[in-house]
Design a protein around this motif. Structure first.
Motif, short mmCIF file in Angstrom:
data_model
loop_
_atom_site.label_atom_id
_atom_site.label_comp_id
_atom_site.label_asym_id
_atom_site.label_seq_id
_atom_site.Cartn_x
_atom_site.Cartn_y
_atom_site.Cartn_z
N TYR A 28 31.24 37.83 41.16
CA TYR A 28 31.60 38.22 40.14
C TYR A 28 32.79 36.76 40.30
O TYR A 28 33.29 36.54 41.37
CB TYR A 28 32.22 39.42 39.94
CG TYR A 28 33.20 38.50 38.82
CD1 TYR A 28 33.15 38.74 37.10
CD2 TYR A 28 35.17 39.12 38.81
CE1 TYR A 28 33.65 38.43 35.96
CE2 TYR A 28 35.90 38.94 37.22
CZ TYR A 28 35.22 38.16 36.70
OH TYR A 28 36.09 38.39 35.39
N TYR A 29 32.55 35.43 39.73
CA TYR A 29 33.39 33.78 39.75
C TYR A 29 34.56 34.31 39.19
O TYR A 29 34.39 34.08 37.61
CB TYR A 29 32.56 32.69 39.72
CG TYR A 29 31.21 32.70 41.09
CD1 TYR A 29 30.54 34.17 41.33
CD2 TYR A 29 31.31 31.19 41.26
CE1 TYR A 29 29.58 33.32 43.00
CE2 TYR A 29 30.03 31.56 42.22
CZ TYR A 29 29.86 32.37 43.21
OH TYR A 29 29.12 31.63 44.53
N LEU A 30 35.25 34.52 39.35
CA LEU A 30 36.41 34.34 38.70
C LEU A 30 37.64 32.73 38.88
O LEU A 30 38.44 32.74 38.13
CB LEU A 30 37.91 34.60 39.00
CG LEU A 30 37.11 36.40 39.55
CD1 LEU A 30 37.09 36.42 40.70
CD2 LEU A 30 38.22 36.90 39.52
N GLY A 31 36.49 31.42 38.74
CA GLY A 31 36.94 30.25 38.29
C GLY A 31 37.81 29.82 40.22
O GLY A 31 37.24 29.91 40.46
N PHE A 32 39.04 29.87 39.79
CA PHE A 32 39.75 29.03 41.22
C PHE A 32 41.19 29.80 41.09
O PHE A 32 42.03 30.26 40.37
CB PHE A 32 39.95 27.23 39.94
CG PHE A 32 39.24 26.82 40.19
CD1 PHE A 32 39.35 25.80 39.17
CD2 PHE A 32 38.33 26.05 41.45
CE1 PHE A 32 38.02 24.57 39.24
CE2 PHE A 32 37.71 25.15 41.19
CZ PHE A 32 37.30 24.52 40.13
N TYR A 33 41.41 29.98 42.31
CA TYR A 33 42.65 30.13 43.47
C TYR A 33 42.70 29.38 43.66
O TYR A 33 42.77 28.36 43.79
CB TYR A 33 42.11 31.65 44.48
CG TYR A 33 43.43 32.03 45.10
CD1 TYR A 33 43.88 32.86 45.26
CD2 TYR A 33 43.58 30.86 46.34
CE1 TYR A 33 44.60 33.84 45.33
CE2 TYR A 33 44.78 31.34 46.72
CZ TYR A 33 45.27 32.95 46.56
OH TYR A 33 46.28 33.54 47.47
#
Length: 453
Positions: free
Chosen positions: A339-344
């Motif tokens: 699951y990719y959450l975008g950017f940290y």
């Protein structure tokens, strides 16, 4: 549409470079945000999967990659291992808060400190929860869904396993093998009497004290009744009473995106592509999220919601549901497990909430290897920019080797850059093409068509 052999689509992009700075939505620096960008006319899901594994993300049809060494607030790609994910106490609190609202109609006042998903910095990038007025929500839903009405997917085809949240008043949702308890005549005299929990705790404390004093246990330990923690699916789909105050339903539709919808025999039943997730409360839409279903992941794009329900932490709640959805898809397609959450963004405290979805990895900006976040945050405490891969000999295995092999679309004809450069008149654009190819990697450069006028 340009087609490859076998009637497969090409990805077609226009590269814009990345030399100019613009306003940062995190620290508000007017010229501190730097990124490379390109416009995607059309894109295959595999090409986008490869691009996000090199630090690219999309916002609509615009695809961008932050310049981490130069930008004021470095943004590192982050992914969660969906199959190994265990909800934290704060995650469980979000789910219980939603359940309590649905059951009793109690809406919390304001947001709590832990609800960072819904108090994100001003951000046009992935996962930035954007508040919208009811009219904007309605327009967005009607417009986007209307465009894809002919190819909309039914709830049964794409929704997670039957959820009591969506059908809590439907008797058909009750398992058919559930039996009513039989009438009894009291305790069974052949069985030992039940013991109170406080008596068991007292006995364990006594046993520990005796072990500390004598080195051995003087009493026989009481049988342990281990309580298994509830899974994410159990927490999300927790049963509500028949007289629940509210009813929450979910619908998913294909939505407008540069990604071409694709189906594969070993892929998920819904196929690959971009989907709207609509959250309906008592028949009214309260939130809309967009996700991309790709060969190895579900990628969260953005969420916007009705401001009256901000206290329900809809950003965090939707992320937990999306992780559960990823786990469901993995049962159909074994490769799809992230699951990719975008950017940290470690330098922006309000954006560190994404690191709470564990286990998770950050993408090394130099070798493009995924590294456990625990090993990365210590480095980011010392410096905004960091190379996460600690192997000094490791490099970019997909680095540009020959710019001449990059594919170009010129006057409706597909050709390698070496051929295009011989035909082209005027100043050389090799430096720009070389920069583009190094950012997307040799494999993508040899598949993606770079549009040249």
């Amino acid at each position: 549409m340009v087609k490859m052999a076998g009637d497969s689509s090409y990805t077609i992009v226009e590269y814009f470079g990345g030399d100019d700075g613009y306003r940062c939505g995190y620290c508000k620096n007017d010229k501190g945000n730097f990124s490379h960008g390109m416009w995607s006319h059309t894109m295959t899901v595999q090409d986008y999967q490869d691009l996000i594994d090199r630090g690219w993300r999309r916002s609509g049809k615009y695809v961008y990659k932050p310049t981490l060494k130069k930008t004021c607030c470095p943004q590192y790609a982050i992914r969660c291992h969906a199959l190994k994910f265990q909800p934290s106490k704060s995650h469980k609190k979000v789910l219980k808060k939603m359940n309590k609202f649905l059951s009793k109609g109690e809406l919390p006042e304001g947001q709590e400190p832990g609800d960072l998903m819904d108090s994100a910095c001003e951000d046009a990038g992935p996962r930035g929860s954007t508040k919208a007025c009811p009219s904007e929500l309605k327009c967005a839903a009607v417009t986007d869904v209307g465009q894809d009405k002919a190819q909309s997917l039914s709830v049964a085809e794409v929704s997670p396993p039957t959820s009591p949240l969506a059908c809590q008043k439907d008797p058909a949702c009750v398992p058919s093998d559930r039996k009513a308890p039989k009438a009894g005549s009291g305790a069974d005299p052949s069985q030992p009497p039940c013991r109170k929990a406080k008596d068991l705790r007292k006995e364990r404390r006594l046993q520990k004290e005796q072990t500390r004093q004598h080195g051995v246990s003087l009493t026989k330990p009481a049988p342990s009744l281990a309580i298994q923690p509830k899974s994410l699916e159990d927490l999300v789909s927790e049963l509500l009473p028949d007289d629940a105050t509210h009813r929450l339903e979910f619908q998913r539709f294909l939505c407008d995106s540069p990604l071409e919808a694709e189906f594969s025999p070993d892929g998920p039943e819904v196929g690959y592509g971009s989907f709207h997730q609509q959250y309906w409360l008592d028949g009214k839409i309260v939130a809309v999220g967009v996700i991309d279903i790709l060969p190895t992941c579900v990628s969260s794009v953005y969420l916007y919601y009705h401001p009256d329900f901000a206290a329900l932490s809809l950003g965090s709640y939707s992320a937990l549901r999306e992780i559960a959805f990823t786990r469901q898809l993995q049962k159909q397609s074994p490769k799809l497990s992230f699951y990719y959450l975008g950017f940290y963004i470690h330098s922006c405290p309000k954006m560190r909430y994404k690191g709470q979805y564990r286990p998770s990895d950050l993408l090394c900006p130099e070798t493009y290897a995924w590294v456990p976040i625990e090993r990365c945050t210590a480095l980011l405490d010392d410096s905004r920019y960091a190379r996460f891969n600690q192997d000094p000999d490791a490099g970019d295995s997909r680095a540009l080797k020959d710019v001449g092999r990059a594919l170009v679309l010129h006057r409706r004809a597909v050709m390698p850059y070496v051929t295009y450069s011989r035909k082209r008149k005027g100043a050389s654009d090799e430096r720009e093409v070389q920069q583009y190819a190094s950012l997307v990697g040799q494999q993508c450069a040899e598949r993606i068509l770079l549009y040249r006028s």
